[in-house]
Design a protein around this motif. Sequence first.
Motif, PDB file in Angstrom:
ATOM      1  N   GLU A   1       0.826  -1.210   0.000  1.00  0.00           N
ATOM      2  CA  GLU A   1       0.000   0.000   0.000  1.00  0.00           C
ATOM      3  C   GLU A   1       0.858   1.257   0.000  1.00  0.00           C
ATOM      4  O   GLU A   1       0.423   2.305  -0.481  1.00  0.00           O
ATOM      5  N   SER A   2       2.072   1.184   0.520  1.00  0.00           N
ATOM      6  CA  SER A   2       2.973   2.336   0.530  1.00  0.00           C
ATOM      7  C   SER A   2       3.738   2.471  -0.782  1.00  0.00           C
ATOM      8  O   SER A   2       4.515   3.405  -0.947  1.00  0.00           O
ATOM      9  N   GLY A   3       3.526   1.527  -1.705  1.00  0.00           N
ATOM     10  CA  GLY A   3       4.222   1.582  -2.986  1.00  0.00           C
ATOM     11  C   GLY A   3       5.695   1.258  -2.876  1.00  0.00           C
ATOM     12  O   GLY A   3       6.505   1.716  -3.685  1.00  0.00           O
ATOM     13  N   LYS A   4       6.080   0.482  -1.855  1.00  0.00           N
ATOM     14  CA  LYS A   4       7.485   0.175  -1.618  1.00  0.00           C
ATOM     15  C   LYS A   4       7.895  -1.195  -2.153  1.00  0.00           C
ATOM     16  O   LYS A   4       8.999  -1.652  -1.892  1.00  0.00           O
ATOM     17  N   VAL A   5       7.006  -1.844  -2.888  1.00  0.00           N
ATOM     18  CA  VAL A   5       7.318  -3.172  -3.424  1.00  0.00           C
ATOM     19  C   VAL A   5       7.556  -3.055  -4.931  1.00  0.00           C
ATOM     20  O   VAL A   5       6.710  -2.543  -5.663  1.00  0.00           O
ATOM     21  N   ASP A   6       8.705  -3.476  -5.365  1.00  0.00           N
ATOM     22  CA  ASP A   6       9.035  -3.493  -6.791  1.00  0.00           C
ATOM     23  C   ASP A   6       9.168  -4.929  -7.264  1.00  0.00           C
ATOM     24  O   ASP A   6       9.648  -5.801  -6.529  1.00  0.00           O
ATOM     25  N   ILE A   7       8.721  -5.167  -8.483  1.00  0.00           N
ATOM     26  CA  ILE A   7       8.848  -6.498  -9.067  1.00  0.00           C
ATOM     27  C   ILE A   7      10.246  -6.658  -9.662  1.00  0.00           C
ATOM     28  O   ILE A   7      10.674  -5.857 -10.489  1.00  0.00           O
ATOM     29  N   GLU A   8      10.967  -7.698  -9.204  1.00  0.00           N
ATOM     30  CA  GLU A   8      12.321  -7.933  -9.703  1.00  0.00           C
ATOM     31  C   GLU A   8      12.289  -8.569 -11.094  1.00  0.00           C
ATOM     32  O   GLU A   8      11.287  -9.156 -11.504  1.00  0.00           O
ATOM     33  N   LYS A   9      13.390  -8.447 -11.791  1.00  0.00           N
ATOM     34  CA  LYS A   9      13.549  -9.065 -13.110  1.00  0.00           C
ATOM     35  C   LYS A   9      14.814  -9.909 -13.088  1.00  0.00           C
ATOM     36  O   LYS A   9      15.898  -9.453 -13.450  1.00  0.00           O
ATOM     37  N   ILE A  10      14.667 -11.153 -12.602  1.00  0.00           N
ATOM     38  CA  ILE A  10      15.819 -12.054 -12.527  1.00  0.00           C
ATOM     39  C   ILE A  10      15.441 -13.387 -13.168  1.00  0.00           C
ATOM     40  O   ILE A  10      14.270 -13.782 -13.180  1.00  0.00           O
ATOM     41  N   PRO A  11      16.415 -14.107 -13.717  1.00  0.00           N
ATOM     42  CA  PRO A  11      16.115 -15.394 -14.361  1.00  0.00           C
ATOM     43  C   PRO A  11      15.888 -16.507 -13.336  1.00  0.00           C
ATOM     44  O   PRO A  11      16.535 -16.555 -12.292  1.00  0.00           O
TER      45      PRO A  11
ATOM     46  N   ASP B   1      10.010 -12.321 -11.172  1.00  0.00           N
ATOM     47  CA  ASP B   1      10.229 -12.245  -9.730  1.00  0.00           C
ATOM     48  C   ASP B   1       9.801 -13.561  -9.087  1.00  0.00           C
ATOM     49  O   ASP B   1       8.623 -13.753  -8.764  1.00  0.00           O
ATOM     50  N   PRO B   2      10.738 -14.479  -8.863  1.00  0.00           N
ATOM     51  CA  PRO B   2      10.378 -15.783  -8.285  1.00  0.00           C
ATOM     52  C   PRO B   2       9.881 -15.663  -6.844  1.00  0.00           C
ATOM     53  O   PRO B   2       9.026 -16.436  -6.413  1.00  0.00           O
ATOM     54  N   THR B   3      10.392 -14.667  -6.108  1.00  0.00           N
ATOM     55  CA  THR B   3       9.978 -14.495  -4.713  1.00  0.00           C
ATOM     56  C   THR B   3       8.501 -14.141  -4.623  1.00  0.00           C
ATOM     57  O   THR B   3       7.746 -14.711  -3.821  1.00  0.00           O
ATOM     58  N   ARG B   4       8.069 -13.184  -5.468  1.00  0.00           N
ATOM     59  CA  ARG B   4       6.663 -12.751  -5.425  1.00  0.00           C
ATOM     60  C   ARG B   4       5.731 -13.823  -5.993  1.00  0.00           C
ATOM     61  O   ARG B   4       4.612 -13.983  -5.509  1.00  0.00           O
ATOM     62  N   LEU B   5       6.187 -14.559  -7.007  1.00  0.00           N
ATOM     63  CA  LEU B   5       5.368 -15.659  -7.527  1.00  0.00           C
ATOM     64  C   LEU B   5       5.194 -16.730  -6.455  1.00  0.00           C
ATOM     65  O   LEU B   5       4.096 -17.272  -6.265  1.00  0.00           O
TER      66      LEU B   5
END
Length: 600
Positions: free
Chosen positions: A286-296, A337-341
């Motif tokens: 909600e604070s907009g502090k989460v970014d989606i990573e781009k890693i293989p 983003d494997p962590t968020r998935l």
Amino acid sequence: MIRIKYIDQNIAKILVNDPDPLNMVRARFLAQGLSSSLIVLLLTLPSFYIHAQHLLFFRSVLIIVAQVGLIWVLLKTPKWKLVAHLTCIIIAVLIWSNLFIFLQGIKIISLQFMLLLVVLSYYLLGIKWGVFYSLLSILFMGINFALYGQAAMLTIHNQIEVDNYSFLIVFIFNFLLIIYIQHHFFYAFNETIKQLKIKQEEEKKLNEKLQETITISEQLSKAKTNFLSTISHELRTPLNGVIGMSDLLLLDNPRKEQEENLNILKFSANNLLNLINDVLDINKIESGKVDIEKIPFSIHELINSIFAGFKNRATAKGLVFTLDCSNELNELGVIGDPTRLTQILNNLIENALKFTKDGKVNLTIKVIEKNSKNIRLYFCVSDTGIGIPVEKQELVFESFSQASTSTTRNYGGSGLGLAIVKNLLELHQSNISIQSEVNVGTSFSFEINYTLFDLNQNIPIEPNNKSIENMDISGLKILIAEDNQMNTLLMRKLLAKWNITPDFASNGADAVEAFKTNDYDLILMDIHMPIMDGYEASRTIRNYGDTVKSAVHIIALTASVALDVRNKITEAGINDYVSKPFNPEELRGKIEEIASHKSV
């Protein structure tokens, strides 16, 4: 009318703080008009001199001098209204002086000046002064007719060539009509400007209130974030002791009933930890502090790891947990983003297991679209659980909401899991779909686009929680900086099981002094300590004169989950960190890695 850039720029500069934009337009119009008429007067001046029209010549010279002065005042001061009055007075003097210069009656030029005076007075000075200067013009005509009577009309007759009586009627009517039109038009114009000013003031006040509200909202949001960070630290610190001691007691080969009690204790503590993590996650999103990573990463390996993690839990509950994964994904690498998935699927599977008493839970992944660069994947988690009524299906995606008030009592949970899933999928430019029937089951599905990646390239390997090997780490010299007595006792007991006797420091300053007098292979640094915190202590160590000694490996042990904790740890020169409560095997794995480098 002449438009001089120099004049416009000067007036704009002088009237920059004037709240009424119309005043700047009036001042510019006045300056341009005076400049234009000044040029005309300069051009007519030689003619008056050549034809020996002395009165007109001297009058023109005086007017030229006055106009130069007025233009100077306009360009140097904000007193444009004074200049407007003086300009109207000059025109009035011109009109009235014609009584003495042209004794034969009213000249057309006088009529032009009269009309000019009416227009200028209304537009420059407003309704009241417009009426005043209009009356001056009417008075001038009246005096002309009173003094010269028939001669005045004959003079006009000779110029206009109209019937005397008709001319008089039409002339007076037209003149009054012009004054009425100017008065009426400017009145309407002035009222419009007033309304605009009122609207501007209202808008200004609304903007000020809005800005004040935004500021208060930002302060509240910051206060909420700080509160959650602080309360989380205060909750995670004792939880570290509870979970850590449970792990230690479980390693002591307890009796069966003791082991059961310890597992219940650990399970409850982990549930509380999960609740804390959920609250922090939703706050970050909600604070907009989460970014989606781009890693293989490998989709196949990730999905199988998640499936294996939940398989035993499903079996223990008497449920069948199945995986339906397309064979096309076996050798497929993607960038994302494997962590968020993992977080999305974990929440959905945990929900499915929680709300399914008997039957099965299924995880499905398949390819929808694929080309040489991109792939679109379909994910679905279905169960044969209690189901969700249609009217409650949107509600379950709201924070702290569940389909029924009895759900928390019967099944537990905070109502944050699906809200987190929904928000994380929105960050992936995706949406979650739900199909559910009460007492039949529920399925949640979504789609995500990924960029394809060649698995033959090097893929970063995420550290796991299992010890890399059962190597001897007893020879390591370790310093632990920790101010909490429970955590100190926990670390002493844990490291004793690994045959390590560490040194302890109760604050950052003591840790720095211990570092200076001893040689350590590793410093386990708490972040929040009195006198000197872990960040400052680490920076002091890194700035120590002995470059070999100052390169000691530092791992932060912190219960802090502030949004910028990773950046601060890196900036302080800390090599790695472990979040409290920590898994003993995770910590041992990091220690063994340091031991292996030392042996090499």
